[in-house]
Design an enzyme around this catalytic site. Sequence first.
Site, PDB file in Angstrom:
ATOM      1  N   ASP A  43      37.555  23.765  42.202  1.00 57.21           N
ATOM      2  CA  ASP A  43      37.783  23.592  43.639  1.00 57.21           C
ATOM      3  C   ASP A  43      39.034  24.322  44.125  1.00 57.21           C
ATOM      4  OD1 ASP A  43      35.546  21.963  43.674  1.00 57.21           O
ATOM      5  OD2 ASP A  43      36.695  20.114  43.476  1.00 57.21           O
ATOM      6  N   ALA A  44      39.405  25.407  43.457  1.00 55.82           N
ATOM      7  CA  ALA A  44      40.634  26.110  43.814  1.00 55.82           C
ATOM      8  C   ALA A  44      40.404  27.587  44.084  1.00 55.82           C
ATOM      9  CB  ALA A  44      41.678  25.943  42.704  1.00 55.82           C
TER      10      ALA A  44
END
EC number: 3.5.1.10
Length: 291
Positions: free
Chosen positions: A236-237
Amino acid sequence: MSAPEHRYVITFGCPDRTGIVARIASFLADAGGWIVEAAYHTDPDSGWFFTRQEVRADSLPFDVHELRERFGRVAEALSASADWRVEDTAERRRVVLLVSREGHCLYDLLGRVAAGELDVDVRAVIGNHPTLGDITRAHGIPFHHVPFPAGDPAGRAAAFTRLAGLVDEHDPHAVVLARFMQVLPPSLCEAWSGRALNIHHSFLPSFIGARPYHQAHARGVKLVGATCHYVTADLDAGPIIEQDVIRVDHGDAVPDMVRKGRDIEKVTLARGLRWHLENRVLVHGNRTVVL
């Protein structure tokens, strides 16, 4: 509905300096190129210059292959570290969708394709559950069920190998994780770098990971959102393409926040996918410029 105008799309980025715009414009003008859309941006923090330009294909006396060859020489002369691409809008964009059980993002994308709003070739939908097979096949699209056995590392590795084979046979321009609730291994993140898009049901970097609406509810937030981003090995980065939010209040329970969030997820994913397929997203490091 009339066919869209045939265009070539040039995206270019390099360390900023004087004369870049003039050199690119002169190259296109000398070849007779008719620029119909152009955008520019300079990032003062990184010192990087970005541009995206659309040129009428019929204004040039050569095809896209020769345009790539000629523009490549211009790009190399401008900077040895230049990042550039030349794409042909006549090549229909191929997409593979990855899903689990929740269907709202899939329904939305299939509806947009069926309505002609999103002109893409959805080659396949692959799910780790069979739940969304019927709706996929109703749209005339092949559906593949690839189960991921919990607690079985060897079985999961085999499932990812099969998934990769099913995706790669289509050489898609985009691999869309439309609420595909499996974490891609680093090898696939690398293989699909810059092509794998995820929709995260949170306004990242807030509430990373699972059950973000429960996290948001516990914090008493007044806005919930969604983030469309590129997939990287860092969960999620990845570089963010698009985000949006919707207001909630103290009277909203978790199911209310989930329902409202799904509406934002659908719009955000569709918007991010469109921009990606139109070559509007230029990535530099872990940031994007959308032109």
